[in-house]
Scaffold this motif. Sequence first.
Motif, PDB file in Angstrom:
ATOM      1  N   LEU A   3       0.836  -1.202   0.000  1.00 40.98           N
ATOM      2  CA  LEU A   3       0.000   0.000   0.000  1.00 40.98           C
ATOM      3  C   LEU A   3       0.870   1.251   0.000  1.00 40.98           C
ATOM      4  CD1 LEU A   3      -2.731  -1.029   2.554  1.00 40.98           C
ATOM      5  CD2 LEU A   3      -2.901  -0.997   0.081  1.00 40.98           C
ATOM      6  N   ASN A   4       0.416   2.247  -0.727  1.00 35.99           N
ATOM      7  CA  ASN A   4       1.144   3.508  -0.831  1.00 35.99           C
ATOM      8  C   ASN A   4       1.003   4.304   0.449  1.00 35.99           C
ATOM      9  OD1 ASN A   4       2.306   5.876  -1.570  1.00 35.99           O
ATOM     10  ND2 ASN A   4       0.816   6.404  -3.146  1.00 35.99           N
ATOM     11  N   LYS A   5       2.133   4.552   1.115  1.00 38.80           N
ATOM     12  CA  LYS A   5       2.088   5.291   2.374  1.00 38.80           C
ATOM     13  C   LYS A   5       2.687   6.690   2.220  1.00 38.80           C
ATOM     14  CE  LYS A   5       2.444   1.101   5.103  1.00 38.80           C
ATOM     15  NZ  LYS A   5       2.588   0.221   3.951  1.00 38.80           N
ATOM     16  N   GLU A   6       3.033   7.060   1.009  1.00 40.22           N
ATOM     17  CA  GLU A   6       3.730   8.329   0.818  1.00 40.22           C
ATOM     18  C   GLU A   6       2.789   9.498   0.576  1.00 40.22           C
ATOM     19  OE1 GLU A   6       6.521   7.707  -2.290  1.00 40.22           O
ATOM     20  OE2 GLU A   6       7.747   6.324  -1.124  1.00 40.22           O
ATOM     21  N   LEU A   7       1.505   9.161   0.256  1.00 40.15           N
ATOM     22  CA  LEU A   7       0.554  10.251   0.027  1.00 40.15           C
ATOM     23  C   LEU A   7       0.219  10.890   1.351  1.00 40.15           C
ATOM     24  CD1 LEU A   7      -1.221  11.669  -2.046  1.00 40.15           C
ATOM     25  CD2 LEU A   7      -3.007  10.010  -1.537  1.00 40.15           C
ATOM     26  N   LEU A 333      -6.552   2.710   9.072  1.00 37.77           N
ATOM     27  CA  LEU A 333      -6.684   3.986   8.379  1.00 37.77           C
ATOM     28  C   LEU A 333      -5.332   4.647   8.133  1.00 37.77           C
ATOM     29  CD1 LEU A 333      -9.856   5.548  10.054  1.00 37.77           C
ATOM     30  CD2 LEU A 333      -9.646   4.574   7.759  1.00 37.77           C
ATOM     31  N   ALA A 334      -4.299   4.177   8.849  1.00 40.86           N
ATOM     32  CA  ALA A 334      -2.952   4.702   8.627  1.00 40.86           C
ATOM     33  C   ALA A 334      -2.228   3.961   7.497  1.00 40.86           C
ATOM     34  CB  ALA A 334      -2.127   4.600   9.911  1.00 40.86           C
ATOM     35  N   LEU A 335      -2.825   2.906   6.981  1.00 44.13           N
ATOM     36  CA  LEU A 335      -2.144   2.078   5.990  1.00 44.13           C
ATOM     37  C   LEU A 335      -1.975   2.785   4.649  1.00 44.13           C
ATOM     38  CD1 LEU A 335      -3.761  -1.437   6.548  1.00 44.13           C
ATOM     39  CD2 LEU A 335      -1.402  -0.768   7.036  1.00 44.13           C
ATOM     40  N   ALA A 390      -1.001 -13.057  19.330  1.00 45.09           N
ATOM     41  CA  ALA A 390       0.342 -13.498  19.703  1.00 45.09           C
ATOM     42  C   ALA A 390       1.169 -13.851  18.468  1.00 45.09           C
ATOM     43  CB  ALA A 390       0.253 -14.709  20.638  1.00 45.09           C
ATOM     44  N   ARG A 391       0.492 -14.415  17.469  1.00 49.95           N
ATOM     45  CA  ARG A 391       1.194 -14.823  16.244  1.00 49.95           C
ATOM     46  C   ARG A 391       1.566 -13.623  15.364  1.00 49.95           C
ATOM     47  NH1 ARG A 391       1.097 -19.641  13.115  1.00 49.95           N
ATOM     48  NH2 ARG A 391       2.738 -19.401  11.553  1.00 49.95           N
ATOM     49  N   THR A 392       0.801 -12.562  15.450  1.00 44.70           N
ATOM     50  CA  THR A 392       0.974 -11.446  14.502  1.00 44.70           C
ATOM     51  C   THR A 392       1.443 -10.147  15.153  1.00 44.70           C
ATOM     52  OG1 THR A 392      -1.362 -10.795  14.741  1.00 44.70           O
ATOM     53  CG2 THR A 392      -0.831 -12.372  12.994  1.00 44.70           C
ATOM     54  N   ARG A 393       1.729 -10.149  16.454  1.00 47.16           N
ATOM     55  CA  ARG A 393       2.029  -8.883  17.127  1.00 47.16           C
ATOM     56  C   ARG A 393       3.308  -8.243  16.587  1.00 47.16           C
ATOM     57  NH1 ARG A 393       3.500 -12.836  20.864  1.00 47.16           N
ATOM     58  NH2 ARG A 393       5.542 -12.600  21.859  1.00 47.16           N
ATOM     59  N   ALA A 394       4.288  -9.043  16.184  1.00 46.37           N
ATOM     60  CA  ALA A 394       5.526  -8.471  15.640  1.00 46.37           C
ATOM     61  C   ALA A 394       5.249  -7.756  14.319  1.00 46.37           C
ATOM     62  CB  ALA A 394       6.566  -9.566  15.442  1.00 46.37           C
ATOM     63  N   LEU A 395       4.413  -8.364  13.485  1.00 49.15           N
ATOM     64  CA  LEU A 395       4.036  -7.748  12.215  1.00 49.15           C
ATOM     65  C   LEU A 395       3.324  -6.423  12.453  1.00 49.15           C
ATOM     66  CD1 LEU A 395       3.424  -7.824   9.110  1.00 49.15           C
ATOM     67  CD2 LEU A 395       1.346  -9.096   9.703  1.00 49.15           C
ATOM     68  N   MET A 396       2.366  -6.411  13.403  1.00 43.86           N
ATOM     69  CA  MET A 396       1.614  -5.198  13.685  1.00 43.86           C
ATOM     70  C   MET A 396       2.505  -4.119  14.265  1.00 43.86           C
ATOM     71  SD  MET A 396      -2.090  -6.423  15.128  1.00 43.86           S
ATOM     72  CE  MET A 396      -1.387  -7.360  16.490  1.00 43.86           C
ATOM     73  N   ALA A 397       3.414  -4.500  15.140  1.00 45.91           N
ATOM     74  CA  ALA A 397       4.316  -3.529  15.757  1.00 45.91           C
ATOM     75  C   ALA A 397       5.207  -2.882  14.697  1.00 45.91           C
ATOM     76  CB  ALA A 397       5.170  -4.206  16.823  1.00 45.91           C
ATOM     77  N   ALA A 398       5.706  -3.682  13.754  1.00 41.36           N
ATOM     78  CA  ALA A 398       6.562  -3.134  12.698  1.00 41.36           C
ATOM     79  C   ALA A 398       5.778  -2.183  11.813  1.00 41.36           C
ATOM     80  CB  ALA A 398       7.143  -4.279  11.864  1.00 41.36           C
ATOM     81  N   GLU A 399       4.547  -2.550  11.471  1.00 44.00           N
ATOM     82  CA  GLU A 399       3.717  -1.689  10.627  1.00 44.00           C
ATOM     83  C   GLU A 399       3.370  -0.385  11.334  1.00 44.00           C
ATOM     84  OE1 GLU A 399       1.933  -0.689   7.125  1.00 44.00           O
ATOM     85  OE2 GLU A 399       2.970  -2.588   7.527  1.00 44.00           O
TER      86      GLU A 399
END
Length: 404
Positions: A3-7, A333-335, A390-399
């Motif tokens: 996803l484009n995050k630069e706009l 909404l921040a994506l 628990a399985r996805t918290r690292a992914l969410m934290a990085a995002e």
Amino acid sequence: MTLNKELSTTAGTRMNRVLTLLFAVAGGAAVGNLYYAQPLLGDIAESLHVSEGSTGLLVTAVQVGYALGIVLLVPLGDRRDRRRLVPSLMVACAVALAVCAVAPGLPVLTAAFVAMGLTTVSGQVLVAFAGDLAADADRGRVVGVVVSGLVTGILVARVVSGLIAEVAGWRAVYVVAACVMVVLAVVLYRMTPSLPARTTMPYRRLLRSTASLLKEPVLRVAVAFGSIGFATFTMFWTALTFLLSGPPHDWSTARIGLLGVVGLVGSLAAQGSGRLHDRGWSVPVTGWSWVLAIVAWLCGMLGAHGFAWLIVSILALDVATQSRNILNQARVLALSPEARSRVNTVYVCGNFCGGALGSTVATALWAVGGWSAICWAGVGLSTLGALVWARTRALMAAETAQAN
């Protein structure tokens, strides 16, 4: 797809406290239109000389319309100026509400309910609009206030419709609701700023692109959280009616409805989760929300024998569910600034499907094992949510760190 995050948007400074409150009130009033009928079904049946079973189809009709609106109209928020789109939807909704007020029979009323559900999605368009107008550092708080407004509208609508109907009849409820929509449409048009369209892609391509957003892992996780959470939420409230309306409680419908006030307290308490998102605590608080949901269901088991435990269960489950919902929406909404309306469409569709499944499961489980079976299923689903976290918290934290 990445996803484009630069706009970026310079609109953050435009979302002041007055406008945030207006969005919350307008969103709550819009979503509340879906729930006015629930206490009125008996009065409508008597007035139109049909069975209560027939008027029960009105609830299905408005939900079908709302689902279609989420899929077909909410994505337009990325293609149209929301300053015009939201008031237009509200005026269209006011027309549908006016038809409800004068409908001569059930067929016309049912068609008006579908149209009303279709156009009342302005509340969901406002959530994404608020995300665009808010500054990055303040988006969690703003989204928290607006989403809490939507939830408050749902809970208040049932009470307000009953009070108006008792004084002036059920048709007056829809006259008042239509007037409120027109007033809010005018106020929103005068007070909200214009923002350029986020995309110029054709409508059909816009709809196709909405489904493709699920390729984004963080959005898939949020949809999983939302669908599981709202499945448990609707399962609880559906089964609670079965529990309290039967022996030994034998509560009236009105008395059961008053428990919505307890839910309102919990929902308002959850509003602060938006501020926690802004402070970078979104991921850990989401995990704790699942723990709180498990505790809520365990208290619910005791609630069959002690009313105080039931109150604790309602409060805990509402805080857990609404906090998680606010954190999820602030996160998604921040994506992608260019696709906020479509991202919100995907997320809300997941919630809608989960809620519908929860009601169905509650009915089936009640027939098999009663309140105990419902509570154990709630514990199981909440535990599943915690395991996904628990399985996805690292992914969410990085995002989250990248978005900030």
